[in-house]
Design an enzyme around this catalytic site. Structure first.
Site, PDB file in Angstrom:
ATOM      1  N   ASP A  11       0.176 -34.106 -38.580  1.00 53.50           N
ATOM      2  CA  ASP A  11      -0.982 -34.781 -39.183  1.00 53.50           C
ATOM      3  C   ASP A  11      -1.213 -36.157 -38.560  1.00 53.50           C
ATOM      4  O   ASP A  11      -0.377 -36.655 -37.803  1.00 53.50           O
ATOM      5  CB  ASP A  11      -0.743 -34.926 -40.692  1.00 53.50           C
ATOM      6  CG  ASP A  11      -0.895 -33.595 -41.408  1.00 53.50           C
ATOM      7  OD1 ASP A  11      -1.985 -33.018 -41.341  1.00 53.50           O
ATOM      8  OD2 ASP A  11       0.102 -33.138 -42.023  1.00 53.50           O
ATOM      9  N   TYR A  35      12.511 -31.857 -38.106  1.00 48.85           N
ATOM     10  CA  TYR A  35      11.735 -33.065 -38.393  1.00 48.85           C
ATOM     11  C   TYR A  35      12.696 -34.178 -38.804  1.00 48.85           C
ATOM     12  O   TYR A  35      13.725 -33.928 -39.439  1.00 48.85           O
ATOM     13  CB  TYR A  35      10.748 -32.835 -39.540  1.00 48.85           C
ATOM     14  CG  TYR A  35       9.531 -32.042 -39.153  1.00 48.85           C
ATOM     15  CD1 TYR A  35       8.418 -32.684 -38.624  1.00 48.85           C
ATOM     16  CD2 TYR A  35       9.486 -30.664 -39.328  1.00 48.85           C
ATOM     17  CE1 TYR A  35       7.282 -31.963 -38.269  1.00 48.85           C
ATOM     18  CE2 TYR A  35       8.357 -29.932 -38.976  1.00 48.85           C
ATOM     19  CZ  TYR A  35       7.255 -30.597 -38.445  1.00 48.85           C
ATOM     20  OH  TYR A  35       6.134 -29.891 -38.101  1.00 48.85           O
TER      21      TYR A  35
END
Lengths: 255, 255
Positions: free
Chosen positions: A52, A110
């Site tokens: 994002d 992540y």
């Protein structure tokens, strides 16, 4: 036609995210524009993870096919010569014709960086979430571990999403505090959360981190994580942590 | 009148350096402007180290006197509320009337970050010198140690300077490579040079680092450092390393 797989690092601060949008600069858009120049035709680029706006990558993987023959090293240099310095191709290789960076991936990792200090660091403001106040790191680390294994992560997806398949397997979910270290301009006060799994829902890592911080603040007990997972209720999870602390670290492939 | 001592961190990328200049934004100028507002008169700010344009600080120390009474914690918050986010006051304390951050200091520590990799990192370009190619780290580390002790550093000062007193004592001068570490977005490939001494000449650390890199590239032997020191000849030292890798880490005071 030859297919290629490239590994990318980017500072996401000034981009609208991986995916091409109606307005604003995206990583996918930048790559497609440069490749269109190189291949003299429109080239579709797919990415392993749709990061994002504001989210960074250390090892995003992207794939595409080119008509013109080109050696991977030449391709890598040609891309870096044309891309802005915030986006760098770390490596390029030929890939099987059917290579799909997203569906072929075996795992993604992540990392989320939290800076727990009174004053915001000038060096960390683009790359971490500044959280002041006392955090119970033991409670956060214990809660992080509860996410490992097979779970339904419906409660941690973005408010607008309605993915049908929300079960994922997390191979590792760990939180630790760094001791003062020379490697960063100022390495004390950094909390690192790292999670590896076979797939992630939109906002999932940021909602997990938001929940872990609420646990660290003592607003929820550690085992709240188990209740949130079991409930599938987005209202029980914590707020969504801001994008600047999040990094797509790596993507692995079984091949 | 009360005197204060503050400790500051700043990202030097977009500033002309510590010292007020005819044009451009300086750290000293920013502080003096904000303090003039707070104290309703012109306030002179002195710094422990005059960092050059682009050089960063993790623990710069500055001193000044104010007519209006103010608690150090309130002063610190008032400064941070008015300064840009690239400059942060980490702490503030009352100081003796005669406090001079520069002349009262006992030692200063500087750190220089080199990133030795093929591709420039999007996350390190503001905070390290990108050096590609193979470096002989053992030779560089051995050379770094030769700077410890009492020496005449005339050969390492800036081309334009003609300081008369060029003898300084270095308490520590060490170079090491970091192993991959979670604390930085990408912690591998980082070489950290750190030097502590009782004083530094202009460009001295950057000229030392430039010389160490030439040694790492095999252009000079390790003991070249000894010859350069003995000669006092600026022509024998290596080039000046760029400012973005340099950090003023801390300043110590005897009391």
């Amino acid at each position: 036609m030859s297919s290629f797989r490239i590994t990318l690092a980017y500072d996401g601060t000034d981009f609208v995210g991986w995916q091409r949008q109606a307005s604003g600069v995206s990583i996918q858009g930048l790559l497609e524009d440069v490749l269109r120049e190189l291949d003299d035709r429109y080239v579709v680029v797919t990415g392993a993870g749709r990061t994002d706006a504001g989210v960074h990558a250390l090892g995003q993987v992207a794939g595409f096919s080119l008509e013109r023959p080109i050696a991977p090293e030449v391709l890598s240099r040609a891309l870096n010569a044309r891309l802005p310095p915030e986006v760098r191709v770390l490596s390029a290789a030929e890939a099987p014709q059917a290579f799909n960076p997203r569906f072929d991936s075996y795992s993604k990792t992540y990392r989320y960086r939290i800076r727990n200090a009174e004053v915001v660091s000038p060096f960390e403001r683009r790359y971490s979430w500044h959280v002041s106040g006392i955090l119970d790191l033991d409670a956060m680390a214990a809660a992080a571990r509860l996410l490992e294994g097979h779970h339904d992560f419906a409660a941690f997806q973005a408010a607008g999403s309605n993915a049908q398949m929300t079960k994922r397997e997390m191979f590792s979910s760990r939180l630790r505090k760094l001791s003062a270290d020379l490697s960063v301009p100022r390495g004390d006060d950094l909390i690192i959360y790292e999670i590896t799994g076979n797939g992630f829902l939109r906002y999932m890592v940021r909602r997990i981190v938001g929940t872990l911080v609420e646990i660290g603040r003592g607003r929820y007990p550690s085992d709240r994580i188990t209740d949130v997972l079991a409930s599938g209720d987005r209202g029980l999870a914590g707020p969504t942590a801001p994008p600047e602390g999040l990094f797509l670290v790596s993507v692995t492939y079984a091949r």
